[in-house]
Write a protein that holds these residues in place. Structure first.
Motif, PDB file in Angstrom:
ATOM      1  N   VAL A 546       0.840  -1.189   0.000  1.00 50.02           N
ATOM      2  CA  VAL A 546       0.000   0.000   0.000  1.00 50.02           C
ATOM      3  C   VAL A 546       0.879   1.245   0.000  1.00 50.02           C
ATOM      4  CG1 VAL A 546      -1.732   1.329   1.269  1.00 50.02           C
ATOM      5  CG2 VAL A 546      -1.891  -1.170   1.191  1.00 50.02           C
ATOM      6  N   ALA A 558      -1.275  -3.793   5.577  1.00 52.41           N
ATOM      7  CA  ALA A 558      -0.363  -4.051   4.460  1.00 52.41           C
ATOM      8  C   ALA A 558       0.885  -4.793   4.926  1.00 52.41           C
ATOM      9  CB  ALA A 558       0.035  -2.728   3.814  1.00 52.41           C
ATOM     10  N   PHE A 561       4.270  -1.167   3.527  1.00 54.52           N
ATOM     11  CA  PHE A 561       3.620   0.137   3.428  1.00 54.52           C
ATOM     12  C   PHE A 561       4.654   1.205   3.099  1.00 54.52           C
ATOM     13  CE2 PHE A 561       2.396   4.256   5.110  1.00 54.52           C
ATOM     14  CZ  PHE A 561       1.174   4.431   4.483  1.00 54.52           C
TER      15      PHE A 561
END
Length: 784
Positions: A546, A558, A561
């Protein structure tokens, strides 16, 4: 076009131009208060006095009320005019408290500027001043009536221009009061505009109160990201904190004003839970390390499992540059072309607007000038608030507004509404029914007709049907124009870059061929239908990556990230609902606000080289890094212009400068619709955006929380009675996505045979813009 002389300078102006406006064209500033370009003049302040030497009416005149004439000669700096303005200024200042040191308007106060410009500086009055008790006007607006100079701008903005009904003028002579009959939150969705309109510190932004002075703020031209209209704004920040947003001027789009969602919905930038650190699970990474892991993992999976194994997902929140570079990176690593929306029906509706309707799209300016606007499947105050103000200007100019919709639509103007269900909306647009032919005849009878198309309600199929209505209502003299309402700030841009056919994200995830999903500034759990199915499908992934600036559920879960910057922290491009390319500039640099790092002290007691929380990088720069490029934005935009020829003059546009629309293309039908049969005893389900908190940015904005409403399901009283239900009862809403426990609200302004729910912070489970579906409502509580 008359030619006149002002202070020995000649100027030619259009008929109807006032002397004040003519002087502005010459760069001559005549002191004034009541005049405003959007509001006109009422001659209330008497500040703009000039002397007409030659003209029909000679002598001392108010320049905001006198029309320019051929051969007119005007002086603004003669002794008579100067002395008159000085006396008027002194008179206006008699009761002013002279509290500039503690006034939030200090530094950008027109009263300060015009008092000095008029030559008044000596305070001679020593008597008792008029005083008022201030009202409490809610969470957004602070009132200090003792500063009022009776210019009437506030009431002309709130009531006359924006259509508010709970604010006005009371009293007489030197006891005039601007406010409500009693304390209470201002009800208008455009209340904040009185802050911009007020030339002194009577009405100020309560959320910005005592934070900064104007000269301390970092400001830059920007684009409002809260809906598809793309209103021009000027955000302001200081010490790493975005502190306020004010309206900019864009006569093609929002004119001079913005809505409260755009003005007060900006605090998502400063959300205390905003993720600012790249992470792999619980491990902290640098952004460079995270990008390297992303690139290596994506290439590894593609080599092992083929191009289907990695799926890239862009969004209508991401800039045009980000989505284009995402496509480039997909080519680089050898996976399939990215999807640019998690919500396929919304995206398909945007594609119809970007391609099939491209030759007849119109701006808000054209809406304001229309003599007939027919809104079909659109709720302007929820989907695109400034459209409501534009409709009001059309009505004020003699135009008419007609609405076809199942919802209890409200507008700040007189309008005619025909309440119809979603299926009846599609029948209205089929081109063969009696109602459809009557609609075409109605549009044919107008000189400047505009169809407002609600993309969320109509979908791609309804938008294509509406296109046929527009074509039938056009003739050789003029087109019937279309103003579509789309899902997000860059929905048009994402559609413009997309392939003609887009796969459904959920179907591809459930196929189990996807091993890695990369989400760029999007969260399918909040932005797409069937969020429970999405949650299960996401659990099948080997890797979830993400890139975002919001603390969404997807960001929290996630595997990898990477933080990105918010629009006010970067530069980029959004293309609005009419295809207008608009650039935004960075306002502040990403970092934790000093108010946080200093723990209430200022300045912080610890000094370091790198500001805490400054890791986020613009997403387009992240993909340039993945591509091994280091080009600046102008060079990048030249490449984009070559690849996407519809981007006219794209490489020369500037933030806050003149914008232009993308080029037209041959039409491209991408969708055919089918109307499903209704189950017995069912209701048509209508999911609509809430006015506040439906878009994710305003949902994460603390300033707007007082406007968030409780979740409920609305039925027409007849439908409630048929089911033995009463207003306020606890009921179960049974949908294809599961049962939901809600409170019933009866509303006789909505369509019979429909159940209405709002998507907002307090009910996120159902998302607007899906395909036509049905539901049941019954008493009781669900335990599912």
């Amino acid at each position: 076009m008359p030619t006149l002389t002002i202070d020995n300078q000649q100027v030619t102006v259009p008929d109807g131009t006032t002397v004040l406006e003519a002087a502005e064209q010459l760069g001559i500033v005549i002191p004034h208060f009541c005049y405003h370009k959007a509001l006109g003049a009422v001659g209330a302040c008497r500040m703009c006095a000039v002397t007409v030497v030659e003209g029909t009416f000679k002598g001392l005149k108010m320049s905001c009320l006198v029309k320019a004439e051929e051969g007119m000669v005007v002086t603004t700096d003669d002794q008579q005019s100067v002395e008159f303005r000085a006396r008027v200024s002194e008179w206006l200042m008699l009761n002013h408290p002279h509290d500039c040191p503690v006034c939030d308007e200090g530094g950008e106060c027109q009263l300060q500027e015009m008092t000095i410009a008029s030559g008044h500086g000596l305070r001679r009055y020593t008597g008792k001043k008029r005083t008022y008790n201030n009202q409490q006007l809610g969470p957004f607006i602070a009132q200090e009536m003792n500063r009022c100079i009776q210019c009437y701008r506030c009431v002309r903005t709130y009531k006359d221009y924006c259509g508010g009904k709970d604010f006005g003028v009371m009293g007489s002579r030197n006891r005039v009061f601007f406010g409500r009959f009693k304390d209470g939150t201002l009800e208008s969705d455009f209340s904040g505009n009185i802050v911009d309109a007020c030339p002194t510190g009577v009405f100020t932004d309560k959320t910005y109160r005592f934070k900064s002075r104007y000269w301390d703020l970092q400001e830059a031209p920007s684009i409002c990201p809260h809906c598809s209209l793309g209103c021009s704004t000027v955000p302001g920040g200081r010490y790493g904190e975005l502190q306020r947003v004010r309206s900019s001027v864009n006569e093609k789009v929002n004119g001079f004003f913005i809505c409260d969602r755009g003005r007060f919905g900006s605090s998502y930038v400063n959300h205390p839970e905003r993720p600012r650190q790249a992470t792999r699970g619980s491990w902290k990474l640098t952004v460079d390390e995270a990008l390297q892991q992303l690139d290596v993992k994506a290439r590894e999976l593609i080599n092992q499992h083929g191009p289907e194994s990695v799926l890239l997902l862009g969004s209508n929140r991401a800039s045009l540059e980000t989505n284009w570079l995402l496509q480039r990176w997909a080519e680089e690593i050898g996976c399939r072309a990215p999807l640019l929306s998690a919500h396929l029906p919304r995206h398909q509706a945007a594609q119809v607007a970007a391609f099939d309707l491209a030759d007849r799209l119109c701006s808000l300016e054209k809406v304001r000038q229309s003599d007939l606007v027919v809104a079909i499947g659109a709720d302007p105050l929820a989907e695109a608030p400034m459209l409501g103000v534009a409709l009001r200007q059309a009505v004020r100019s003699g135009g008419k507004v007609k609405v076809f919709d199942p919802r209890p639509v409200e507008l700040p103007c007189d309008f005619e509404k025909q309440t119809v269900s979603p299926t009846e909306l599609l029948d209205l647009l089929d081109g063969t029914s009696v109602e459809s032919k009557q609609l075409v005849d109605l549009l044919r009878g107008a000189e400047r007709p505009v169809l407002v198309a609600g993309g969320l309600m109509l979908g791609a199929g309804g938008m294509l049907r509406l296109k046929k209505i527009a074509a039938a209502a056009s003739n050789d003299q003029r087109n019937c124009l279309v103003h579509p309402l789309l899902g997000g700030a860059n929905s048009f841009g994402a559609a413009l870059l997309s392939l003609p056919e887009q796969d459904d994200l959920l179907t591809r995830l459930e196929s189990e061929r996807i091993k890695m999903l990369v989400c760029v500034e999007t969260d399918p759990l909040l932005e797409a239908p069937d969020n429970e199915r999405f949650a299960k499908a996401l659990s099948l992934l080997e890797e979830l990556v993400v890139l975002d600036y919001l603390p969404t559920p997807l960001s929290v879960h996630a595997n990898l990230f990477i933080p990105t910057t918010a629009p006010v922290e970067s530069e980029g491009t959004f293309i609005n609902n009419e295809g207008r390319q608009q650039l935004f500039a960075p306002v502040i640099k990403p970092r934790l606000p000093i108010s946080v790092t200093g723990e209430g002290n200022h300045p912080p007691r610890e000094f370091i080289d790198v500001a805490p929380g400054s890791d986020p990088i613009p997403s387009w720069q992240l993909f340039q890094q993945l591509l091994g490029e280091a080009t600046d934005l102008p060079t990048l935009r030249e490449k984009m212009k070559t690849a996407v020829p519809r981007l006219i003059d794209f490489e020369t546009l500037q933030p806050g400068g003149v914008s232009c629309r993308v080029a037209h293309v041959d039409e491209r039908c991408i969708y055919t619709d089918e109307i499903p049969a209704a189950p017995e005893e069912s209701l048509q389900l209508v999911v609509t955006p809430a006015r506040y908190g439906s878009d994710l940015l305003s949902r994460y904005s603390a300033k707007l929380q007082p406007r968030f409403t409780e979740a409920c399901v609305q039925l027409h009283p007849q439908d409630a009675a048929a089911r033995g239900l009463q207003d306020g009862a606890k009921v179960v809403l049974d949908t294809v996505e599961g049962p939901f426990n809600l409170t019933l609200k009866c509303n006789d302004k909505m369509a019979i045979g429909c159940a209405l729910v709002e998507n907002g912070p307090k009910f996120q489970q159902l998302v607007p813009g899906g395909k036509l579906s049905f539901c049941k409502v019954h008493a009781g509580m669900s335990h599912g």
